[in-house]
Design an enzyme around this catalytic site. Structure first.
Site, PDB file in Angstrom:
ATOM      1  N   ASP A   1      43.659  23.719  29.119  1.00  0.00           N
ATOM      2  CA  ASP A   1      43.657  24.406  27.276  1.00  0.00           C
ATOM      3  C   ASP A   1      43.599  25.812  26.845  1.00  0.00           C
ATOM      4  O   ASP A   1      43.990  27.045  26.789  1.00  0.00           O
ATOM      5  CB  ASP A   1      43.056  23.560  26.349  1.00  0.00           C
ATOM      6  CG  ASP A   1      44.009  22.540  26.223  1.00  0.00           C
ATOM      7  OD1 ASP A   1      44.712  22.522  26.447  1.00  0.00           O
ATOM      8  OD2 ASP A   1      43.030  21.360  24.944  1.00  0.00           O
TER       9      ASP A   1
ATOM     10  N   ASN B   1      38.459  28.216  41.253  1.00  0.00           N
ATOM     11  CA  ASN B   1      38.425  26.826  41.984  1.00  0.00           C
ATOM     12  C   ASN B   1      37.382  25.328  40.710  1.00  0.00           C
ATOM     13  O   ASN B   1      36.330  25.513  40.691  1.00  0.00           O
ATOM     14  CB  ASN B   1      37.719  26.630  42.566  1.00  0.00           C
ATOM     15  CG  ASN B   1      37.362  25.342  44.169  1.00  0.00           C
ATOM     16  OD1 ASN B   1      37.852  24.500  43.227  1.00  0.00           O
ATOM     17  ND2 ASN B   1      36.914  25.869  44.931  1.00  0.00           N
TER      18      ASN B   1
ATOM     19  N   ARG C   1      41.533  12.601  43.390  1.00  0.00           N
ATOM     20  CA  ARG C   1      41.404  14.182  43.860  1.00  0.00           C
ATOM     21  C   ARG C   1      43.269  14.742  43.530  1.00  0.00           C
ATOM     22  O   ARG C   1      43.087  16.017  43.775  1.00  0.00           O
ATOM     23  CB  ARG C   1      40.726  15.306  45.117  1.00  0.00           C
ATOM     24  CG  ARG C   1      38.517  14.063  44.478  1.00  0.00           C
ATOM     25  CD  ARG C   1      38.337  14.583  45.881  1.00  0.00           C
ATOM     26  NE  ARG C   1      37.441  14.609  46.132  1.00  0.00           N
ATOM     27  CZ  ARG C   1      36.338  14.563  44.991  1.00  0.00           C
ATOM     28  NH1 ARG C   1      35.576  15.292  44.924  1.00  0.00           N
ATOM     29  NH2 ARG C   1      34.972  14.601  45.746  1.00  0.00           N
TER      30      ARG C   1
ATOM     31  N   HIS D   1      41.416  24.831  46.548  1.00  0.00           N
ATOM     32  CA  HIS D   1      40.662  24.632  46.304  1.00  0.00           C
ATOM     33  C   HIS D   1      40.290  24.128  48.082  1.00  0.00           C
ATOM     34  O   HIS D   1      41.331  24.439  49.132  1.00  0.00           O
ATOM     35  CB  HIS D   1      41.008  22.736  46.236  1.00  0.00           C
ATOM     36  CG  HIS D   1      41.232  22.410  44.910  1.00  0.00           C
ATOM     37  ND1 HIS D   1      40.518  21.951  44.015  1.00  0.00           N
ATOM     38  CD2 HIS D   1      42.371  22.352  44.267  1.00  0.00           C
ATOM     39  CE1 HIS D   1      40.902  22.261  42.459  1.00  0.00           C
ATOM     40  NE2 HIS D   1      42.112  22.291  42.919  1.00  0.00           N
TER      41      HIS D   1
ATOM     42  N   HIS E   1      39.774  17.274  37.777  1.00  0.00           N
ATOM     43  CA  HIS E   1      40.088  16.261  37.882  1.00  0.00           C
ATOM     44  C   HIS E   1      39.955  14.891  36.431  1.00  0.00           C
ATOM     45  O   HIS E   1      40.359  14.191  36.097  1.00  0.00           O
ATOM     46  CB  HIS E   1      39.870  15.077  38.815  1.00  0.00           C
ATOM     47  CG  HIS E   1      39.958  16.267  40.266  1.00  0.00           C
ATOM     48  ND1 HIS E   1      41.116  16.540  40.666  1.00  0.00           N
ATOM     49  CD2 HIS E   1      38.485  16.426  41.194  1.00  0.00           C
ATOM     50  CE1 HIS E   1      40.277  17.282  41.786  1.00  0.00           C
ATOM     51  NE2 HIS E   1      39.484  16.763  42.191  1.00  0.00           N
TER      52      HIS E   1
ATOM     53  N   SER F   1      39.001  22.217  50.409  1.00  0.00           N
ATOM     54  CA  SER F   1      39.782  20.863  50.502  1.00  0.00           C
ATOM     55  C   SER F   1      41.418  20.247  50.446  1.00  0.00           C
ATOM     56  O   SER F   1      41.535  21.366  49.536  1.00  0.00           O
ATOM     57  CB  SER F   1      38.474  19.942  50.664  1.00  0.00           C
ATOM     58  OG  SER F   1      38.765  19.449  49.439  1.00  0.00           O
TER      59      SER F   1
ATOM     60  N   TYR G   1      34.065  21.239  53.827  1.00  0.00           N
ATOM     61  CA  TYR G   1      33.999  22.119  53.015  1.00  0.00           C
ATOM     62  C   TYR G   1      33.525  23.321  53.863  1.00  0.00           C
ATOM     63  O   TYR G   1      33.413  24.444  53.530  1.00  0.00           O
ATOM     64  CB  TYR G   1      32.560  22.045  51.675  1.00  0.00           C
ATOM     65  CG  TYR G   1      33.492  21.006  50.053  1.00  0.00           C
ATOM     66  CD1 TYR G   1      34.962  21.894  49.815  1.00  0.00           C
ATOM     67  CD2 TYR G   1      32.247  19.746  50.739  1.00  0.00           C
ATOM     68  CE1 TYR G   1      34.877  20.939  48.844  1.00  0.00           C
ATOM     69  CE2 TYR G   1      32.865  19.592  49.660  1.00  0.00           C
ATOM     70  CZ  TYR G   1      34.222  19.252  48.714  1.00  0.00           C
ATOM     71  OH  TYR G   1      34.081  18.095  47.767  1.00  0.00           O
TER      72      TYR G   1
HETATM   73  O1  CA2 Z   1      37.952  21.506  47.884  1.00  0.00           O
HETATM   74  C1  CA2 Z   1      37.694  22.192  46.932  1.00  0.00           C
HETATM   75  O2  CA2 Z   1      37.724  23.126  46.630  1.00  0.00           O
HETATM   76  C2  CA2 Z   1      37.112  21.339  45.452  1.00  0.00           C
HETATM   77  O3  CA2 Z   1      37.679  21.941  44.484  1.00  0.00           O
HETATM   78  C3  CA2 Z   1      35.454  20.276  45.825  1.00  0.00           C
HETATM   79  C4  CA2 Z   1      34.922  20.233  44.299  1.00  0.00           C
HETATM   80  C5  CA2 Z   1      35.561  18.546  44.212  1.00  0.00           C
HETATM   81  O4  CA2 Z   1      35.106  17.618  43.739  1.00  0.00           O
HETATM   82  C6  CA2 Z   1      36.930  19.321  43.899  1.00  0.00           C
HETATM   83  O5  CA2 Z   1      38.014  17.890  44.513  1.00  0.00           O
HETATM   84  C7  CA2 Z   1      37.741  19.665  45.136  1.00  0.00           C
HETATM   85  C8  CA2 Z   1      33.501  20.088  44.967  1.00  0.00           C
HETATM   86  C9  CA2 Z   1      32.828  21.051  44.604  1.00  0.00           C
HETATM   87  C10 CA2 Z   1      31.451  20.828  45.106  1.00  0.00           C
HETATM   88  O6  CA2 Z   1      30.551  21.524  46.823  1.00  0.00           O
HETATM   89  C11 CA2 Z   1      30.198  21.165  47.353  1.00  0.00           C
HETATM   90  C12 CA2 Z   1      30.564  21.611  48.364  1.00  0.00           C
HETATM   91  C13 CA2 Z   1      29.076  21.460  49.293  1.00  0.00           C
HETATM   92  C14 CA2 Z   1      28.150  20.818  49.098  1.00  0.00           C
HETATM   93  C15 CA2 Z   1      28.053  20.340  47.360  1.00  0.00           C
HETATM   94  C16 CA2 Z   1      29.055  20.701  46.890  1.00  0.00           C
END
Ligand code: CA2
Length: 186
Positions: free
Chosen positions: A126, A113, A150, A139, A119, A141, A61
């Site tokens: 809705d 986001n 994902r 997103h 997921h 990532s 991230y």
């Molecule tokens: O890539 C993305 O922006 C996601 O939406 C991020 C979500 C993940 O569940 C999706 O599959 C993809 C996760 C968010 C949590 O983000 C953190 C980042 C750094 C540290 C802790 C949590």
């Protein structure tokens, strides 16, 4: 950047003055002052755990915090003549309420986001389906290069476009694309 199925691939293509003839500026000059001066609001919503951005998993991230992302969104929106209402919640119902708020306040568009709710959440899908304004899903990532669960996002069904894998820069891209969609609508 991927356009959702059934939608024209670049519905906002006409918003760009390809020849440098200043077509967009010319059109703006013809609008009444009041309409031109009234900044349009877009909502930028963030789902669960994104408040922890920058504190762990930097290899996925990056190192930017959510406060950095908020600044980026405000700056990008302002540059495009928009105002960004930036929010984050760890609660599905609160995100649904904010989508309803965006609808009630006639927001010009919405960037989301949905994080982990991408997921799993039919409720967020809705709520988004009730919005007439364009929606861009973002997103940080590349969700297609990670765990198989994902790869599917319920939210994508309501999104005009989906951006992933550009890191937090994806938010600036999402707002820029959204602004072009809003501009194309007039
Ligand atoms: O890539 C993305 O922006 C996601 O939406 C991020 C979500 C993940 O569940 C999706 O599959 C993809 C996760 C968010 C949590 O983000 C953190 C980042 C750094 C540290 C802790 C949590």
């Amino acid at each position: 950047m991927a356009a959702a199925g059934g939608q024209p691939r670049f519905p906002f293509a006409g918003a760009f003055p390809i020849t440098g003839s200043g077509a967009v500026d010319a059109r703006r000059d013809q609008e009444p002052d009041a309409a031109r001066d009234m900044a349009k609001t877009i909502y930028v919503l963030n789902g669960p755990n994104l408040n922890l951005l920058g504190t762990r998993e930097p290899e996925i991230y990056g190192r930017a915090t959510l406060a950095d992302v908020e600044k980026l969104c405000h700056a990008t929106a302002e540059r495009l003549g928009l105002v960004a209402e930036f929010r984050q919640s760890n609660h599905e119902g609160e995100l649904v309420d904010w989508i309803h708020e965006a609808r009630a306040k006639q927001a010009a568009g919405l960037v989301i986001n949905p994080a982990g709710y991408s997921h799993s959440s039919v409720a967020i899908l809705d709520a988004l389906l009730t919005l007439a304004a364009p929606i861009v899903e973002v997103h940080i990532s590349n969700i297609h290069a990670r765990e198989p669960f994902r790869e599917h996002s319920y939210v994508s069904k309501a999104a005009r476009a989906v951006i992933c894998g550009f890191g937090v820069h994806g938010y600036a891209l999402a707002i820029t694309g959204l602004a072009a969609m809003i501009d194309a609508k007039g």
